[in-house]
Scaffold this motif. Structure first.
Motif, PDB file in Angstrom:
ATOM      1  N   ALA A 180     -38.230  15.128 -10.514  1.00 49.80           N
ATOM      2  CA  ALA A 180     -38.393  15.080  -9.051  1.00 49.80           C
ATOM      3  C   ALA A 180     -38.177  16.455  -8.408  1.00 49.80           C
ATOM      4  N   PRO A 181     -38.993  17.452  -8.801  1.00 53.84           N
ATOM      5  CA  PRO A 181     -38.820  18.790  -8.222  1.00 53.84           C
ATOM      6  C   PRO A 181     -39.174  18.823  -6.737  1.00 53.84           C
ATOM      7  N   ASP A 182     -38.665  19.839  -6.061  1.00 51.93           N
ATOM      8  CA  ASP A 182     -38.979  20.028  -4.641  1.00 51.93           C
ATOM      9  C   ASP A 182     -40.421  20.474  -4.439  1.00 51.93           C
ATOM     10  N   ALA A 183     -40.958  21.198  -5.412  1.00 50.49           N
ATOM     11  CA  ALA A 183     -42.326  21.710  -5.323  1.00 50.49           C
ATOM     12  C   ALA A 183     -42.847  21.977  -6.727  1.00 50.49           C
ATOM     13  N   TRP A 184     -44.161  22.129  -6.817  1.00 47.72           N
ATOM     14  CA  TRP A 184     -44.814  22.463  -8.077  1.00 47.72           C
ATOM     15  C   TRP A 184     -45.646  23.711  -7.868  1.00 47.72           C
ATOM     16  N   VAL A 185     -45.786  24.513  -8.930  1.00 48.48           N
ATOM     17  CA  VAL A 185     -46.676  25.672  -8.935  1.00 48.48           C
ATOM     18  C   VAL A 185     -47.643  25.460 -10.094  1.00 48.48           C
ATOM     19  N   MET A 186     -48.938  25.508  -9.789  1.00 48.99           N
ATOM     20  CA  MET A 186     -49.960  25.222 -10.789  1.00 48.99           C
ATOM     21  C   MET A 186     -50.808  26.453 -11.071  1.00 48.99           C
ATOM     22  N   ALA A 187     -50.947  26.755 -12.345  1.00 50.90           N
ATOM     23  CA  ALA A 187     -51.855  27.801 -12.817  1.00 50.90           C
ATOM     24  C   ALA A 187     -52.708  27.145 -13.885  1.00 50.90           C
ATOM     25  N   ALA A 188     -53.975  26.956 -13.598  1.00 50.34           N
ATOM     26  CA  ALA A 188     -54.822  26.208 -14.525  1.00 50.34           C
ATOM     27  C   ALA A 188     -56.290  26.493 -14.265  1.00 50.34           C
TER      28      ALA A 188
END
Length: 94
Positions: free
Chosen positions: A21-29
């Protein structure tokens, strides 16, 4: 964490991404691999694209069509020149 570009099921990577349950996600894809994962995230977890930040590689006008209506609404990211972009319903806006 990482996920395969092709998979029989995207449930395991989606569950791992949202388990803590993170506060935010960072996506590199790449767009295609992320589109498949994003569909599973949206339909099977409490992932919120509005709490997700993406690299410039996901600023692709085809991405909302690959994921389906409103799946990515609120996703935002940075461009290669430092500006920002975001997804609004079916559109990638800068």
């Amino acid at each position: 964490m990482d996920w395969p570009e092709t998979a029989a099921s995207w449930l395991r990577p989606a569950s791992r991404l949202t388990a803590e349950a993170p506060d935010a996600w960072v996506m590199a894809a790449a767009p295609l691999g992320f589109a498949q994962l994003a569909r599973r995230l949206r339909h099977s977890t409490d992932w919120d694209p509005a709490r997700t930040f993406a690299f410039a590689s996901l600023r692709d006008s085809r991405l909302p069509a690959l994921t389906g209506p409103d799946t990515l609404h609120g996703l935002r990211g940075a461009t290669t020149d430092g500006a920002t972009w975001y997804v609004r319903h079916r559109w990638v806006m800068s």
